[in-house]
Design a protein around this motif. Structure first.
Motif, PDB file in Angstrom:
ATOM      1  N   SER A   1       0.827  -1.203   0.000  1.00  0.00           N
ATOM      2  CA  SER A   1       0.000   0.000   0.000  1.00  0.00           C
ATOM      3  C   SER A   1       0.867   1.262   0.000  1.00  0.00           C
TER       4      SER A   1
ATOM      5  N   VAL B   1       1.807   2.768  -3.274  1.00  0.00           N
ATOM      6  CA  VAL B   1       0.800   3.609  -3.923  1.00  0.00           C
ATOM      7  C   VAL B   1       0.677   4.955  -3.211  1.00  0.00           C
TER       8      VAL B   1
ATOM      9  N   THR C   1      -4.283  12.096  -3.031  1.00  0.00           N
ATOM     10  CA  THR C   1      -5.413  12.085  -3.955  1.00  0.00           C
ATOM     11  C   THR C   1      -5.354  10.884  -4.879  1.00  0.00           C
TER      12      THR C   1
ATOM     13  N   ARG D   1      -5.972   7.630  -3.083  1.00  0.00           N
ATOM     14  CA  ARG D   1      -7.384   7.379  -2.816  1.00  0.00           C
ATOM     15  C   ARG D   1      -8.143   7.035  -4.083  1.00  0.00           C
ATOM     16  N   SER D   2      -7.752   7.663  -5.197  1.00  0.00           N
ATOM     17  CA  SER D   2      -8.508   7.373  -6.415  1.00  0.00           C
ATOM     18  C   SER D   2      -8.223   5.977  -6.943  1.00  0.00           C
ATOM     19  N   VAL D   3      -7.133   5.335  -6.519  1.00  0.00           N
ATOM     20  CA  VAL D   3      -6.969   3.930  -6.888  1.00  0.00           C
ATOM     21  C   VAL D   3      -7.436   3.005  -5.765  1.00  0.00           C
ATOM     22  N   GLY D   4      -8.142   3.564  -4.787  1.00  0.00           N
ATOM     23  CA  GLY D   4      -8.834   2.710  -3.831  1.00  0.00           C
ATOM     24  C   GLY D   4      -8.100   2.387  -2.552  1.00  0.00           C
ATOM     25  N   LEU D   5      -7.140   3.232  -2.170  1.00  0.00           N
ATOM     26  CA  LEU D   5      -6.460   2.993  -0.903  1.00  0.00           C
ATOM     27  C   LEU D   5      -7.155   3.795   0.195  1.00  0.00           C
ATOM     28  N   PRO D   6      -7.629   3.120   1.257  1.00  0.00           N
ATOM     29  CA  PRO D   6      -8.187   3.872   2.388  1.00  0.00           C
ATOM     30  C   PRO D   6      -7.026   4.539   3.123  1.00  0.00           C
TER      31      PRO D   6
ATOM     32  N   ARG E   1      -6.685   5.095   7.142  1.00  0.00           N
ATOM     33  CA  ARG E   1      -6.592   3.825   7.860  1.00  0.00           C
ATOM     34  C   ARG E   1      -5.200   3.214   7.655  1.00  0.00           C
TER      35      ARG E   1
ATOM     36  N   LEU F   1     -13.819  11.953  -3.030  1.00  0.00           N
ATOM     37  CA  LEU F   1     -12.709  12.546  -2.285  1.00  0.00           C
ATOM     38  C   LEU F   1     -13.225  13.531  -1.246  1.00  0.00           C
TER      39      LEU F   1
ATOM     40  N   HIS G   1     -13.355   1.347  -0.391  1.00  0.00           N
ATOM     41  CA  HIS G   1     -12.570   2.203  -1.285  1.00  0.00           C
ATOM     42  C   HIS G   1     -12.137   1.426  -2.537  1.00  0.00           C
ATOM     43  N   ARG G   2     -11.688   0.214  -2.277  1.00  0.00           N
ATOM     44  CA  ARG G   2     -11.204  -0.643  -3.353  1.00  0.00           C
ATOM     45  C   ARG G   2     -12.315  -0.917  -4.371  1.00  0.00           C
TER      46      ARG G   2
ATOM     47  N   ALA H   1     -13.013   2.147  -6.371  1.00  0.00           N
ATOM     48  CA  ALA H   1     -11.947   2.423  -7.342  1.00  0.00           C
ATOM     49  C   ALA H   1     -12.067   1.534  -8.579  1.00  0.00           C
TER      50      ALA H   1
ATOM     51  N   PHE I   1      -4.056  -1.263  -8.663  1.00  0.00           N
ATOM     52  CA  PHE I   1      -4.124  -1.492  -7.214  1.00  0.00           C
ATOM     53  C   PHE I   1      -5.476  -2.029  -6.733  1.00  0.00           C
ATOM     54  N   PRO I   2      -6.598  -1.490  -7.200  1.00  0.00           N
ATOM     55  CA  PRO I   2      -7.880  -1.983  -6.669  1.00  0.00           C
ATOM     56  C   PRO I   2      -8.168  -3.449  -6.997  1.00  0.00           C
TER      57      PRO I   2
ATOM     58  N   GLN J   1      -6.865   1.379 -14.626  1.00  0.00           N
ATOM     59  CA  GLN J   1      -7.796   1.108 -13.537  1.00  0.00           C
ATOM     60  C   GLN J   1      -9.101   0.504 -14.062  1.00  0.00           C
TER      61      GLN J   1
END
Lengths: 353, 563
Positions: A236, A239, A245, A248-253, A256, B324, B344-345, B348, B375-376, B428
């Motif tokens: 993680s 990334v 930004t 987060r846009s690739v889905g990393l919280p 947390r 966001l 989130h995943r 995404a 990544f997701p 993605q």
């Protein structure tokens, strides 16, 4: 491992491979892998050297023989009772500190942060010094140092929280707390008579001098849990380096993950402090050296960082023990090397702007 | 007003840290008392040249001469009295009010122990008035929108009160009305105060319209220079920017209309349902709401554009849809599912985002960046699959970034970098992609290239794209659906042909323009009226010009400061 794994070429790219077994797949950078192997060999060599030197000199053969269980009685006593536990402790301490630094630097995306700079070491020191000066039972010191370190880490995190964690804010708050705790330690030293402060003073500089198998066990158990956790988090963190930004846009919280990273990083350094006291600058320097050689942080580079930290502390410990007629605490040596390096880093970062 | 100093670059070669030469063996004599624009593609060295000419960096070879003397022999203070420099991408001071910032411009005129005098305050007030930031004087700079901030910096440079102004992309971040105000201001300072102005400009139309002299750079060299009307033509633009264009010359001025290679390809499918639906969104930073009860939908499988003046909330809208930002009221769903449903995943995999001014990771390579887009779909113990590989290859291919996949992102030019980020977003593999000002730092050639790419992805794979765009004409050309915003509300929404009109542009952007239909694309073209050059040069034409006559008076004067 490689024999059972199916090797798939990732790309026409040099040195990247994918290791697969069933549903599990890891990306391996061959260059990093070879760096890891080389550093490991160097670490083993340094460990041998550390176990050979001392008032009772041993040969390589005697050291290796003892470790493998085929040595003679005299060598066995020196190795198993004294030098082997110390060497293992030093290696694990260096690794833990380096990992902790790498995690902090990645989590707040700032190369100038480390647990000692944001007051984690100072928190442990204050707790331990207070305990020693008030004549409490000595056995509880490691536990107390651990608690001190973790409380400061939590405090810094909570004070930095404003809906999210900003790296700059966390560092400034950490530096403020560090100064405050430093003043607290000084106050205690002034407040209590000199005779009492001697043993407390010894605690303020980290050393591996009194390490035994209990230390080895403590570190080994904690690392057995924390290393896999940290390596998994590196996936993680990779990334996270792209900025909040994008991460987060690739889905990393992101918050947390950052909390987890800071928790793991703090725990790693807290264990190290509990065992050896505050050893400065390893956490700051080792990740830099590793990144300079191996590139941006990935799981592979992270393991390389661990080994670099172990090697760095091992060599520092050899210097601390044998370079001068009197043996020094290893913390003095790491500070002597680390502090100038830190200044050099600051200089370089400024020069680039 | 003192006479303008003489500034000239003589055989300068400039490189950063001994790397490749950015500018090579270049001669440039700043024409005194004129407005000179430097234009050229991303990475041609135009900003670097300006930095060297303002003593911000030292050329490797050759010299910059200020009044016949090497500029580095003058003290910074002396230079700052003669040259006012507006840099690009300035660091943002925290907790500094606009007035404090502008006051810093007075630094070269004051000695250390002297308190700011009456003259200083007069200059500061005047600078703020000229740049239109008087109303913002006690606001903190870091609270301002991009456009407001840019004008605050301009005010600081004006407070310096120098006979020569060097402006590096003064209109970046500014909407049509504001960028026009800034350019008109430059013109006025030139005509009335006889200031010499050198600008690096992004927009060809602006450069032709507002300058007396144009310098065209490519690959660190000057390839052409001269009066705007003489040198600016389709051939030059093709050679320098690599883009075909039509030139329209009429009484209103000079317009360059870039052409894409595949303008005829249009996506005829999609649009039956909504991909994104937001209902009465209210979003704010702190207490001030930026979006005020916005309800908006974007059609599935189509290209949508969000346009509007600075600080109208268009980026905020996109960020809210991309999860966001949290809205204090209202909700958004994508393909019928609320956005805050799922991890989130999971999200995404549904919505991707190409964010504005993304941080540049220092030593990451292009392919590694694109790989992050996967990544997701990954776990730490399942880091790579054949599908990941396939998607990354496809993304690199379709963005034409394959050839530099192993180069470090930091070494790429602006256009290449933006394509690399797009490749990451494409890898993605989301059905919906939000793009927040994807063209801001790109030259005209790269803008067309990027928008062509997005429209190609839309045609080929039915990608739903929502783009925040700066350039109204480009937005009309590429978007099937357009949302125009103003003051945190939706002012108009629909197909560009239906909603774009002269009155709508005036209402939303506050500029007068004439809207014509582009025969080649069938889309509206926005031609701003009242350009300084045409007015100055041919006052008779102006009065008789059909466009101007039809649309009433031309906005010739600088507007009063706006908040």
């Amino acid at each position: 491992m490689t024999a059972s794994a199916r090797q798939v070429e990732l790309m026409s790219a040099p040195r990247l491979r994918v290791l697969r077994f069933g549903g599990v797949a890891f990306v391996i950078n061959l260059r990093t892998l070879s760096l890891i192997l080389v550093t490991f060999v160097l670490l083993v060599a340094a460990a041998c050297l550390a176990m050979m030197l001392g008032s009772f000199r041993l040969t390589v053969g005697e050291v290796v023989g003892s470790v493998l269980g085929t040595g003679n009685g005299e060598a066995d006593f020196v190795i198993w009772r004294l030098r082997f536990p110390r060497t293992l402790t030093v290696a694990m301490l260096g690794g833990a500190l380096a990992m902790s630094g790498a995690i902090f630097q990645g989590a707040v995306r700032n190369p100038l942060v480390s647990p000692d700079i944001i007051g984690i070491n100072a928190g442990a020191t204050l707790a331990a010094v207070f305990w020693i000066l008030t004549d409490m039972p000595q056995g509880a010191i490691p536990l107390l140092a651990f608690v001190g370190a973790m409380s400061v880490a939590s405090l810094v995190y909570l004070l930095s929280w404003k809906g999210h964690i900003s790296g700059g804010r966390l560092i400034l708050i950490g530096i403020g707390i560090n100064a405050l705790l430093g003043a607290g330690v000084t106050f205690l030293f002034v407040r209590y008579p000199v005779q009492q402060t001697r043993s407390a003073l010894a605690w303020t500089v980290g050393t591996a001098n009194n390490s035994d198998w209990a230390d080895v066990r403590l570190l080994a158990y904690s690392l057995a849990i924390l290393i896999p956790l940290a390596v998994a988090l590196m996936w993680s963190l990779r990334v996270m380096q792209l900025g909040d930004t994008t991460a987060r846009s690739v889905g990393l919280p992101i918050e947390r993950t950052r909390l987890l990273l800071i928790a793991v990083g703090s725990t790693l350094s807290a264990f190290a402090i509990a065992v050896a006291g505050p050893i400065g600058f390893v956490a700051l320097t080792a990740p830099h050296i590793a990144r300079m050689i191996a590139g941006p942080m990935t799981s592979g580079v992270f393991i390389f960082t661990l080994l670099v930290g172990a090697l760095f502390l091992m060599l520092s410990d050899i210097v601390a023990q044998h370079a001068l007629p009197v043996s020094l605490p290893v913390g003095v040596v790491t500070a002597a090397i680390g502090a100038p390096y830190f200044l050099f880093l600051l200089y370089r970062v400024n020069a680039r702007v | 007003m003192t006479t303008s100093p003489q500034l000239r670059a003589s055989n300068v070669t400039i490189s950063y840290n001994g790397a490749l030469d950015i500018v090579s063996d270049l001669d440039f004599d700043v024409p005194q008392g004129q407005i000179t624009s430097i234009i050229g593609p991303n990475g041609c060295g135009k900003s670097t040249l300006l930095r060297a000419m303002s003593r911000l960096m030292k050329p490797r070879l050759g010299s910059v001469l200020l009044d016949g003397q090497a500029i580095h022999q003058h003290s910074t203070r002396e230079v700052a009295k003669m040259l006012g420099m507006l840099s690009q991408q300035l660091e943002l001071p925290e907790m500094v009010t606009v007035e404090d910032l502008v006051r810093r411009g007075r630094y070269p005129h004051r000695s250390m122990w002297q308190p700011p005098g009456h003259d200083d305050q007069v200059a500061v007030d005047r600078a703020m008035l000229l740049a239109g930031v008087t109303d913002l004087r006690s606001r903190s700079v870091d609270e301002l929108s991009g456009g407001q901030r840019q004008r605050a910096w301009i005010a600081m440079v004006l407070a310096q009160d120098t006979p020569m102004l060097l402006l590096d992309e003064p209109t970046t971040y500014l909407d049509i009305a504001h960028s026009r105000e800034v350019l008109e201001l430059a013109k006025r300072l030139n005509r009335e105060d006889e200031k010499t102005v050198v600008m690096v400009l992004h927009d060809l139309n602006d450069a032709v319209r507002y300058s007396d002299h144009i310098v065209v750079m490519k690959d660190g060299e000057i390839v052409e220079r001269g009066g705007p009307q003489e040198i600016a033509n389709a051939e030059l633009i093709r050679n320098v920017f690599g883009v075909e264009c039509d030139i329209v010359k009429d009484a209103n001025g000079w317009f360059c209309i870039p052409r894409s290679k595949n303008a005829s390809i249009r996506n005829t499918t999609g649009g039956e349902s909504d991909a994104v639906a937001s209902e009465s969104l209210t979003v704010g930073y702190g207490r001030v709401p930026v979006l005020k009860s916005v309800s908006v939908t974007f059609p599935d499988g189509k290209l949508s554009a969000v346009v509007g003046p600075n600080a109208c909330g268009k980026s905020t809208l996109v960020k809210t849809i991309a999860r966001l930002l949290k809205s204090s009221e209202g909700s958004t769903s994508v393909h019928g599912r609320p956005i805050f449903e799922g991890s989130h995943r999971d999200f995404a995999q549904r919505v991707g985002l190409l964010s504005q001014g993304a941080a540049i990771p220092t030593d990451i390579r292009v392919q590694e960046l694109v790989m992050s887009g996967r990544f997701p779909y990954q776990r730490w113990y399942r880091q790579w699959s054949n599908e990941d590989q396939g998607e990354v290859d496809k993304a690199l291919q379709s963005t034409h970034t394959e050839e530099f996949r192993w180069r470090s992102v930091a070494t790429l030019s602006g256009g290449q970098r933006q394509r690399a980020w797009l490749a990451m977003a494409l890898a993605q593999q989301t059905p919906v992609l939000m793009l927040d000002e994807p063209t801001t730092f790109l030259d005209i050639g790269h803008q067309i290239e990027l928008l062509d790419l997005v429209s190609e992805m839309n045609c080929r794979s039915g990608l739903t794209a929502v783009m925040v765009l700066h350039d109204l004409s480009l937005a009309c050309r590429y978007a099937d659906y357009m949302v125009a915003m103003k003051d945190g509300r939706v002012a108009a929404a629909g197909a560009p042909e239906q909603i774009v009109s002269e009155s709508m542009v005036r209402e939303v952007f506050g500029v007068d323009c004439s809207v014509v239909t582009d025969e080649q694309t069938g889309r509206p073209l926005i031609l701003p009226l009242g350009t300084a050059n045409s007015l100055q040069a041919r006052p008779a034409d102006d009065a008789s010009s059909t466009g101007a006559a039809r649309n009433g008076s031309v906005n010739r004067t600088l507007k009063e400061p706006v908040g």
